[in-house]
Write a protein that holds these residues in place. Structure first.
Motif, mmCIF file in Angstrom:
data_model
loop_
_atom_site.group_PDB
_atom_site.id
_atom_site.type_symbol
_atom_site.label_atom_id
_atom_site.label_comp_id
_atom_site.label_asym_id
_atom_site.label_seq_id
_atom_site.Cartn_x
_atom_site.Cartn_y
_atom_site.Cartn_z
ATOM 1 N N VAL A 117 66.014 101.345 36.825
ATOM 2 C CA VAL A 117 65.494 100.013 36.523
ATOM 3 C C VAL A 117 64.540 100.156 35.341
ATOM 4 O O VAL A 117 63.627 100.978 35.371
ATOM 5 N N ASP A 118 64.754 99.355 34.298
ATOM 6 C CA ASP A 118 63.895 99.384 33.122
ATOM 7 C C ASP A 118 63.032 98.140 32.989
ATOM 8 O O ASP A 118 61.945 98.191 32.407
ATOM 9 N N ILE A 119 63.529 97.019 33.497
ATOM 10 C CA ILE A 119 62.857 95.727 33.326
ATOM 11 C C ILE A 119 62.884 94.966 34.644
ATOM 12 O O ILE A 119 63.923 94.881 35.299
ATOM 13 N N LEU A 120 61.740 94.429 35.015
ATOM 14 C CA LEU A 120 61.656 93.511 36.161
ATOM 15 C C LEU A 120 61.192 92.159 35.664
ATOM 16 O O LEU A 120 60.125 92.052 35.046
ATOM 17 N N PHE A 150 53.373 86.314 46.563
ATOM 18 C CA PHE A 150 53.619 87.477 47.417
ATOM 19 C C PHE A 150 54.895 88.191 46.980
ATOM 20 O O PHE A 150 54.965 89.426 46.949
ATOM 21 N N GLY A 151 55.915 87.399 46.620
ATOM 22 C CA GLY A 151 57.179 87.988 46.194
ATOM 23 C C GLY A 151 57.031 88.872 44.978
ATOM 24 O O GLY A 151 57.719 89.888 44.841
ATOM 25 N N MET A 152 56.130 88.510 44.065
ATOM 26 C CA MET A 152 55.895 89.349 42.889
ATOM 27 C C MET A 152 55.242 90.669 43.279
ATOM 28 O O MET A 152 55.603 91.734 42.771
ATOM 29 N N PHE A 153 54.269 90.599 44.186
ATOM 30 C CA PHE A 153 53.654 91.831 44.687
ATOM 31 C C PHE A 153 54.719 92.722 45.325
ATOM 32 O O PHE A 153 54.789 93.929 45.045
ATOM 33 N N TYR A 154 55.545 92.124 46.193
ATOM 34 C CA TYR A 154 56.557 92.908 46.907
ATOM 35 C C TYR A 154 57.557 93.544 45.949
ATOM 36 O O TYR A 154 57.941 94.709 46.110
ATOM 37 N N MET A 155 57.995 92.779 44.939
ATOM 38 C CA MET A 155 58.962 93.316 43.986
ATOM 39 C C MET A 155 58.361 94.460 43.172
ATOM 40 O O MET A 155 59.008 95.497 42.969
ATOM 41 N N VAL A 156 57.127 94.289 42.719
ATOM 42 C CA VAL A 156 56.490 95.351 41.935
ATOM 43 C C VAL A 156 56.258 96.584 42.806
ATOM 44 O O VAL A 156 56.474 97.721 42.362
ATOM 45 N N GLN A 157 55.828 96.374 44.042
ATOM 46 C CA GLN A 157 55.621 97.519 44.938
ATOM 47 C C GLN A 157 56.923 98.284 45.158
ATOM 48 O O GLN A 157 56.925 99.523 45.195
ATOM 49 N N ALA A 158 58.030 97.561 45.281
ATOM 50 C CA ALA A 158 59.312 98.216 45.536
ATOM 51 C C ALA A 158 59.837 98.955 44.316
ATOM 52 O O ALA A 158 60.410 100.044 44.430
ATOM 53 N N VAL A 159 59.628 98.388 43.135
ATOM 54 C CA VAL A 159 60.219 98.971 41.931
ATOM 55 C C VAL A 159 59.314 99.999 41.257
ATOM 56 O O VAL A 159 59.791 100.851 40.505
ATOM 57 N N ARG A 160 58.015 99.938 41.535
ATOM 58 C CA ARG A 160 57.045 100.778 40.827
ATOM 59 C C ARG A 160 57.416 102.268 40.807
ATOM 60 O O ARG A 160 57.321 102.904 39.745
ATOM 61 N N LEU A 163 59.933 102.977 37.912
ATOM 62 C CA LEU A 163 59.696 102.583 36.528
ATOM 63 C C LEU A 163 59.116 103.746 35.738
ATOM 64 O O LEU A 163 58.139 104.365 36.155
ATOM 65 N N LYS A 164 59.706 104.003 34.572
ATOM 66 C CA LYS A 164 59.240 105.083 33.711
ATOM 67 C C LYS A 164 58.489 104.506 32.518
ATOM 68 O O LYS A 164 58.499 103.298 32.283
ATOM 69 N N SER A 165 57.834 105.360 31.763
ATOM 70 C CA SER A 165 57.143 104.930 30.561
ATOM 71 C C SER A 165 58.116 104.191 29.646
ATOM 72 O O SER A 165 59.243 104.650 29.433
ATOM 73 N N GLY A 166 57.685 103.046 29.149
ATOM 74 C CA GLY A 166 58.547 102.208 28.334
ATOM 75 C C GLY A 166 59.116 101.027 29.091
ATOM 76 O O GLY A 166 59.726 100.131 28.477
#
Length: 283
Positions: A117-120, A150-160, A163-166
């Motif tokens: 995943v590169d972009i959320l 809340f959905g944004m928090f959950y999505m970022v927590q799941a994808v974090r 996610l790599k630099s860039g």
């Protein structure tokens, strides 16, 4: 497509784009130049409206897309067709971003399909108009916050962890965060939270090379408003109070999401772009 194991409740929103007249304009307005070549993007609320336009533009610029949606199977299938017509891969994931469990599954299915995943793009949202604050039920208040922030928090927590630099995160806030909305008290409050979340998360992730920005659209012609997200009185003159004098189209908003996701915005983080028809806001 994945069926939900849990019950999803939604009051007819955001509605079917396939049934809306006139149809929102999602088509990219220019040829692609490979600005997202080889990238993978998760876009929530991508079945219609702004989400569909972003998916179409990202695909034209070379990205494969995970299309996340909550109810409208036909709209999601059409967005998938649009992405594939641009020569890119697409999957549809039927899920409620208000569920942490489902957000984890969204990321897992994206990784299974594309390997990274590169972009959320946190675009999913809901709104319910009420003339009086006393008309807002506890159920509605909780649901609006659950979906929109809340959905944004959950999505970022799941994808974090993936996610790599860039990498880039682009959140959808709203002009209502800046100028308020007398009929959308709970919705505009969540949009204020999203802007603060964007600014804070940008500082939290910058040392890891991950940029976080947001887009604050004005009145845009999507299924959300005519399918119950706005009162009849507001719909009668929807968008006419902007300096441009009309509502915007999804494909007039999508380029902001593209700019913030690609290397053109390499020196921008914690910022908000304002495709809002000329409404002057500070921030």
């Amino acid at each position: 497509m994945t069926d939900n194991a849990e019950m999803i409740h939604e009051d007819g929103l955001p509605g079917h784009e396939s049934q809306l007249e006139p149809k929102p304009e999602w088509q990219p307005r220019y040829s692609g130049s490979g600005r997202l070549a080889g990238k993978v993007a998760i876009i929530t609320g991508a079945d219609s409206g702004i989400g569909r336009a972003v998916a179409a533009l990202y695909a034209r610029e070379g990205a494969d897309i995970a299309i996340v949606y909550i109810l409208e199977d036909d709209d999601a299938a059409e967005t998938k067709r649009i992405v594939e017509s641009e020569g890119r891969r697409a999957i549809t994931i039927k899920a409620d971003v208000g569920s942490r469990k489902m957000c984890s599954r969204i990321v897992e299915e994206t990784l299974t399909a594309f390997g990274k995943v590169d972009i959320l793009v946190n675009n999913a949202g809901e709104q319910h108009p009420d003339k009086e604050i006393t008309d807002i039920t506890e159920e509605q208040l909780l649901r609006t916050f659950q979906t929109n922030i809340f959905g944004m928090f959950y999505m970022v927590q799941a994808v974090r962890p993936h996610l790599k630099s860039g990498a880039a995160i682009v959140n959808c806030t709203s002009v209502t965060m800046y100028k308020g909305s007398r009929e959308l008290l709970d919705y505009s409050s969540t949009k204020g939270a999203i802007t603060a979340f964007t600014r804070s998360l940008s500082e939290n992730l910058i040392e890891h090379g991950i940029r976080v920005n947001a887009v604050a659209p004005g009145p845009i012609w999507t299924p959300l408003n005519p399918c119950g997200g706005a009162s009849e009185e507001k719909l009668a003159t929807f968008g006419e109070d902007t300096p441009i004098g009309r509502p915007g189209q999804p494909n007039e908003v999508a380029p902001s999401f593209l700019f913030l996701a690609c290397e053109d915005a390499s020196y921008m983080t914690g910022q908000v772009l304002h495709p809002n028809g000329g409404i002057i806001v500070n921030g």
